[in-house]
Write a protein that holds these residues in place. Structure first.
Motif, PDB file in Angstrom:
ATOM      1  N   ASP A   1       0.877  -1.161   0.000  1.00 58.20           N
ATOM      2  CA  ASP A   1       0.000   0.000   0.000  1.00 58.20           C
ATOM      3  C   ASP A   1       0.927   1.227   0.000  1.00 58.20           C
ATOM      4  O   ASP A   1       2.131   1.089   0.234  1.00 58.20           O
TER       5      ASP A   1
ATOM      6  N   ASP B   1      -0.042   5.158   1.113  1.00 60.96           N
ATOM      7  CA  ASP B   1      -0.225   6.125   2.213  1.00 60.96           C
ATOM      8  C   ASP B   1      -0.183   5.439   3.579  1.00 60.96           C
ATOM      9  O   ASP B   1      -0.900   4.462   3.811  1.00 60.96           O
TER      10      ASP B   1
ATOM     11  N   THR C   1       1.855   3.541   4.724  1.00 56.37           N
ATOM     12  CA  THR C   1       2.597   2.274   4.718  1.00 56.37           C
ATOM     13  C   THR C   1       4.057   2.549   4.361  1.00 56.37           C
ATOM     14  O   THR C   1       4.968   2.145   5.073  1.00 56.37           O
TER      15      THR C   1
ATOM     16  N   ASP D   1      -1.171  -0.742   5.962  1.00 58.53           N
ATOM     17  CA  ASP D   1      -1.459  -0.266   7.325  1.00 58.53           C
ATOM     18  C   ASP D   1      -2.921  -0.417   7.719  1.00 58.53           C
ATOM     19  O   ASP D   1      -3.236  -0.402   8.896  1.00 58.53           O
TER      20      ASP D   1
ATOM     21  N   ASP E   1      -6.482  -3.218   3.573  1.00 60.95           N
ATOM     22  CA  ASP E   1      -5.300  -3.947   3.099  1.00 60.95           C
ATOM     23  C   ASP E   1      -5.284  -5.416   3.548  1.00 60.95           C
ATOM     24  O   ASP E   1      -5.116  -6.318   2.719  1.00 60.95           O
TER      25      ASP E   1
HETATM   26 MG    MG Z   1      -2.718   3.148   3.780  1.00 58.78          MG
END
Ligand code: MG
Length: 246
Positions: free
Chosen positions: A10, A12, A14, A191, A196
């Protein structure tokens, strides 16, 4: 021997701290906004109210009671109520657009990301990204982070609001189709538990949860591993990405 044929990430929160970039970019944009200056509003006080409005309105956006635009406009409008400043939806969306444009200027890879990507490349593990969000904005962030040094552009999957967004398995399935691969030999690092971890596991992938906020899981899905920081993932690289303790 490699444990995974492919490792996808991922973007953002992460590979970089999105919350920090969000705070710095919105504060900078707010400081430069003439109405804030005119009304003598202190930027830190405003940001606390803005963040509080984001958190309060988010569930209504998530459950579909608010459109994305309404959510974005309302959080700015409500952050200004304490200061008796009223703005139209257009001004609120202008603010949203302005500070989102600044976000790429405030992002840096988490500690350990660069070293881990080097390590995975050296082991010939196929790398990629699956990210929800605006295509051009996500690409701008990846350029700023020099992601293309390690990850080929054909392995970048950015979804928009077309319905293929995580946690739908569409994007995970597409990666497997394009590579003629097998989901069970694939690992996804992200995250968000709901987007995810649940998305990857539902598509038959394995998941590594980067749980920086320490929030407990909301379902009984079982990730391969959970880590509190990216640095920890890098430090455990031999165990997490290779079959033997080299
Ligand atoms: Mg994210």
């Amino acid at each position: 021997m490699n444990r995974w044929k492919r490792v996808f990430f991922d973007l953002d929160n992460t590979l970089f701290d999105y919350e920090r970039a969000f705070e710095l970019a919105s504060k900078q944009t707010f400081s430069q906004w003439s109405a804030a200056e005119k009304n003598g509003v202190h930027v830190d006080q405003w940001f606390n109210l803005f963040k509080e409005a984001c958190d309060r309105l988010w569930p209504d956006y998530e459950n579909g009671h608010l459109s994305r635009k309404s959510y974005q406009a309302l959080r700015f409008q409500q952050s200004l109520q304490t200061f008796h400043i009223e703005v139209s939806q257009n001004i609120a969306l202008w603010f949203e657009h302005q500070f989102k444009k600044q976000i790429p200027d405030f992002i840096d890879l988490y500690d350990g990301v660069e070293l881990l990507l080097e390590f995975l490349c050296a082991h010939n593990i196929e790398l990629g990204i699956i990210s929800n969000g605006d295509y051009h904005l996500q690409l701008k962030k990846m350029n700023r982070l020099s992601i293309f040094k390690w990850i080929p552009s054909e392995n970048i999957y950015v979804t928009d609001e077309s319905g293929k967004v995580k946690p739908s398995s569409s994007m995970f399935d597409l990666v497997i189709q394009n590579r003629s691969g097998n989901p069970s030999e694939s690992l996804f690092v992200g995250d968000s538990w709901d987007l995810d971890v649940v998305g990857a596991i539902s598509a038959g992938w394995n998941a590594l949860h980067l749980n920086t906020s320490g929030v407990p899981p909301s379902t009984d899905h079982e990730p391969f591993h959970s880590a509190a920081t990216f640095k920890e993932i890098y430090e455990r690289r031999n165990v997490l990405f290779l079959m033997d303790d080299q």
